[in-house]
Design a protein around this motif. Structure first.
Motif, PDB file in Angstrom:
ATOM      1  N   UNK A   1     -16.311  22.112  -8.611  1.00 52.33           N
ATOM      2  CA  UNK A   1     -15.195  21.413  -9.116  1.00 52.33           C
ATOM      3  C   UNK A   1     -14.123  22.094  -8.507  1.00 52.33           C
ATOM      4  N   UNK A   2     -14.136  23.488  -8.402  1.00 55.40           N
ATOM      5  CA  UNK A   2     -12.899  24.058  -7.923  1.00 55.40           C
ATOM      6  C   UNK A   2     -12.632  23.951  -6.530  1.00 55.40           C
ATOM      7  N   UNK A   3     -13.439  24.192  -5.753  1.00 51.10           N
ATOM      8  CA  UNK A   3     -13.750  24.150  -4.275  1.00 51.10           C
ATOM      9  C   UNK A   3     -13.430  22.670  -3.746  1.00 51.10           C
TER      10      UNK A   3
ATOM     11  N   UNK B   1     -17.845  29.812 -32.142  1.00 50.84           N
ATOM     12  CA  UNK B   1     -18.579  30.492 -31.371  1.00 50.84           C
ATOM     13  C   UNK B   1     -18.470  29.630 -29.831  1.00 50.84           C
ATOM     14  N   UNK B   2     -17.944  30.134 -28.917  1.00 45.64           N
ATOM     15  CA  UNK B   2     -17.805  29.360 -27.645  1.00 45.64           C
ATOM     16  C   UNK B   2     -18.206  30.425 -26.601  1.00 45.64           C
ATOM     17  N   UNK B   3     -18.897  30.263 -25.564  1.00 45.79           N
ATOM     18  CA  UNK B   3     -19.502  31.332 -24.582  1.00 45.79           C
ATOM     19  C   UNK B   3     -18.443  31.868 -23.874  1.00 45.79           C
ATOM     20  N   UNK B   4     -17.309  31.312 -23.790  1.00 45.63           N
ATOM     21  CA  UNK B   4     -16.457  31.908 -22.790  1.00 45.63           C
ATOM     22  C   UNK B   4     -15.391  33.089 -23.678  1.00 45.63           C
ATOM     23  N   UNK B   5     -15.438  32.982 -25.187  1.00 41.35           N
ATOM     24  CA  UNK B   5     -14.614  33.763 -25.958  1.00 41.35           C
ATOM     25  C   UNK B   5     -15.572  34.929 -26.432  1.00 41.35           C
TER      26      UNK B   5
ATOM     27  N   UNK C   1     -22.617  27.843 -12.849  1.00 37.73           N
ATOM     28  CA  UNK C   1     -21.575  28.352 -12.033  1.00 37.73           C
ATOM     29  C   UNK C   1     -21.380  27.864 -10.754  1.00 37.73           C
ATOM     30  N   UNK C   2     -22.429  27.207 -10.178  1.00 37.54           N
ATOM     31  CA  UNK C   2     -22.433  26.461  -9.055  1.00 37.54           C
ATOM     32  C   UNK C   2     -21.588  25.066  -9.485  1.00 37.54           C
ATOM     33  N   UNK C   3     -21.917  24.551 -10.524  1.00 38.22           N
ATOM     34  CA  UNK C   3     -21.023  23.224 -10.928  1.00 38.22           C
ATOM     35  C   UNK C   3     -19.506  23.812 -10.935  1.00 38.22           C
TER      36      UNK C   3
ATOM     37  N   UNK D   1     -13.450  35.026 -17.802  1.00 41.81           N
ATOM     38  CA  UNK D   1     -13.159  33.978 -16.634  1.00 41.81           C
ATOM     39  C   UNK D   1     -13.891  32.791 -16.951  1.00 41.81           C
ATOM     40  N   UNK D   2     -13.481  31.396 -16.672  1.00 37.29           N
ATOM     41  CA  UNK D   2     -14.291  30.238 -16.721  1.00 37.29           C
ATOM     42  C   UNK D   2     -13.289  29.377 -15.885  1.00 37.29           C
ATOM     43  N   UNK D   3     -13.869  28.134 -15.760  1.00 39.47           N
ATOM     44  CA  UNK D   3     -13.385  27.066 -15.212  1.00 39.47           C
ATOM     45  C   UNK D   3     -13.520  25.931 -16.103  1.00 39.47           C
ATOM     46  N   UNK D   4     -12.352  25.322 -16.639  1.00 41.62           N
ATOM     47  CA  UNK D   4     -12.414  24.321 -17.640  1.00 41.62           C
ATOM     48  C   UNK D   4     -13.138  23.210 -17.334  1.00 41.62           C
ATOM     49  N   UNK D   5     -13.140  22.285 -18.269  1.00 39.73           N
ATOM     50  CA  UNK D   5     -14.049  21.027 -18.119  1.00 39.73           C
ATOM     51  C   UNK D   5     -13.089  20.037 -17.194  1.00 39.73           C
ATOM     52  N   UNK D   6     -13.613  19.631 -16.209  1.00 39.45           N
ATOM     53  CA  UNK D   6     -12.746  18.757 -15.244  1.00 39.45           C
ATOM     54  C   UNK D   6     -12.596  17.348 -15.823  1.00 39.45           C
ATOM     55  N   UNK D   7     -13.288  16.975 -16.874  1.00 44.77           N
ATOM     56  CA  UNK D   7     -12.887  15.565 -17.478  1.00 44.77           C
ATOM     57  C   UNK D   7     -11.689  15.668 -18.361  1.00 44.77           C
ATOM     58  N   UNK D   8     -11.401  16.905 -18.781  1.00 41.38           N
ATOM     59  CA  UNK D   8     -10.312  16.907 -19.633  1.00 41.38           C
ATOM     60  C   UNK D   8      -9.137  18.148 -19.620  1.00 41.38           C
ATOM     61  N   UNK D   9      -9.469  19.001 -18.664  1.00 37.90           N
ATOM     62  CA  UNK D   9      -8.587  20.113 -18.522  1.00 37.90           C
ATOM     63  C   UNK D   9      -8.141  20.412 -17.122  1.00 37.90           C
ATOM     64  N   UNK D  10      -7.338  19.286 -16.583  1.00 36.93           N
ATOM     65  CA  UNK D  10      -6.821  19.288 -15.229  1.00 36.93           C
ATOM     66  C   UNK D  10      -5.479  19.955 -14.882  1.00 36.93           C
ATOM     67  N   UNK D  11      -4.677  19.430 -15.852  1.00 31.94           N
ATOM     68  CA  UNK D  11      -3.116  20.163 -15.729  1.00 31.94           C
ATOM     69  C   UNK D  11      -2.970  20.829 -16.882  1.00 31.94           C
ATOM     70  N   UNK D  12      -3.009  21.952 -16.815  1.00 31.64           N
ATOM     71  CA  UNK D  12      -2.642  22.776 -17.817  1.00 31.64           C
ATOM     72  C   UNK D  12      -1.727  23.990 -17.772  1.00 31.64           C
TER      73      UNK D  12
END
Length: 219
Positions: A84-86, A149-153, A78-80, A208-219
């Motif tokens: 990324x967002x902040x 199986x994905x932990x946010x779905x 969660x901190x990571x 609710x989740x934050x996507x991967x910062x290496x591949x999900x920037x503009x969506x």
């Protein structure tokens, strides 16, 4: 490949463009603390990026939410995501998001594939006691599969979302919509992944989740 940084994009049908960036080398805790103080970092954060009242209010609320997570591993993740967002994620537009209509011919193309593929059929199931029951299900292997199986779905075995696959059409749509996202973001993009349509069903949900910062920037 262009001189501009390669960024990321995803659309309603999960279209992704690949991001690139430096890889962080592993460091010892002693080295980490040394760098932390050398760079003048403070915790909690004194300001977020962008430093606007609205974004600051959202991030303070998110900070309090993460602090209440009891599981240590989940709290670390969660901190990571919070950092990324902040601090790290760049704003490519004034508001960070926009709402518009996809080209009508693409929308119709996707709708036709959705309704053509998601057809329930009577499927017989044989049980250990020898009895057989019939249930209406969407058969697997006809251009569909259950989402991994994905932990946010969320959703049990019978309600996991259905992925509708057509790699050729996905790639065609990915490239056709690419100029729209380049115009909106103001950066050059490179096609990477086109997942396809994910159809959520009753009792399935996206948490609710934050996507991967290496591949999900503009969506």
């Amino acid at each position: 490949m262009t001189n501009s940084p390669i960024k990321v994009i995803s659309a309603a049908i999960s279209l992704l463009w690949l991001a690139s960036g430096p890889l962080a080398a592993a460091m010892t805790e002693e080295h980490r603390l040394e760098e932390y103080h050398k760079r003048g970092y403070k915790w909690p954060l004194e300001k977020v990026v962008p430093d606007t009242p609205g974004w600051d209010r959202i991030m303070r609320r998110r900070f309090e939410q993460v602090a209440r997570i009891e599981d240590g591993n989940a709290r670390y993740n969660g901190w990571m995501a919070f950092m990324t967002s902040a601090l790290l994620a760049t704003n490519y537009t004034e508001n960070g998001w926009g709402l518009t209509r996809a080209p009508e011919h693409i929308t119709k193309r996707l709708q036709q594939r959705l309704h053509k593929t998601l057809v329930e059929m009577d499927i017989e199931e044989e049980h250990p006691d020898g009895t057989v029951t019939t249930k209406k299900k969407i058969p697997q292997g006809r251009g569909t599969r259950k989402e991994h199986y994905i932990n946010v779905i969320g959703g049990d075995e019978d309600s996991r979302p259905i992925m509708i696959q057509d790699h050729r059409e996905n790639d065609e749509i990915l490239m056709e919509m690419k100029p729209m996202f380049e115009w909106w973001s103001g950066v050059d993009l490179e096609g990477s992944i086109a997942y396809g349509i994910r159809a959520y069903r009753n009792d399935s949900n996206l948490l609710m989740h934050v996507d991967k910062s290496s591949t999900h920037i503009i969506r």
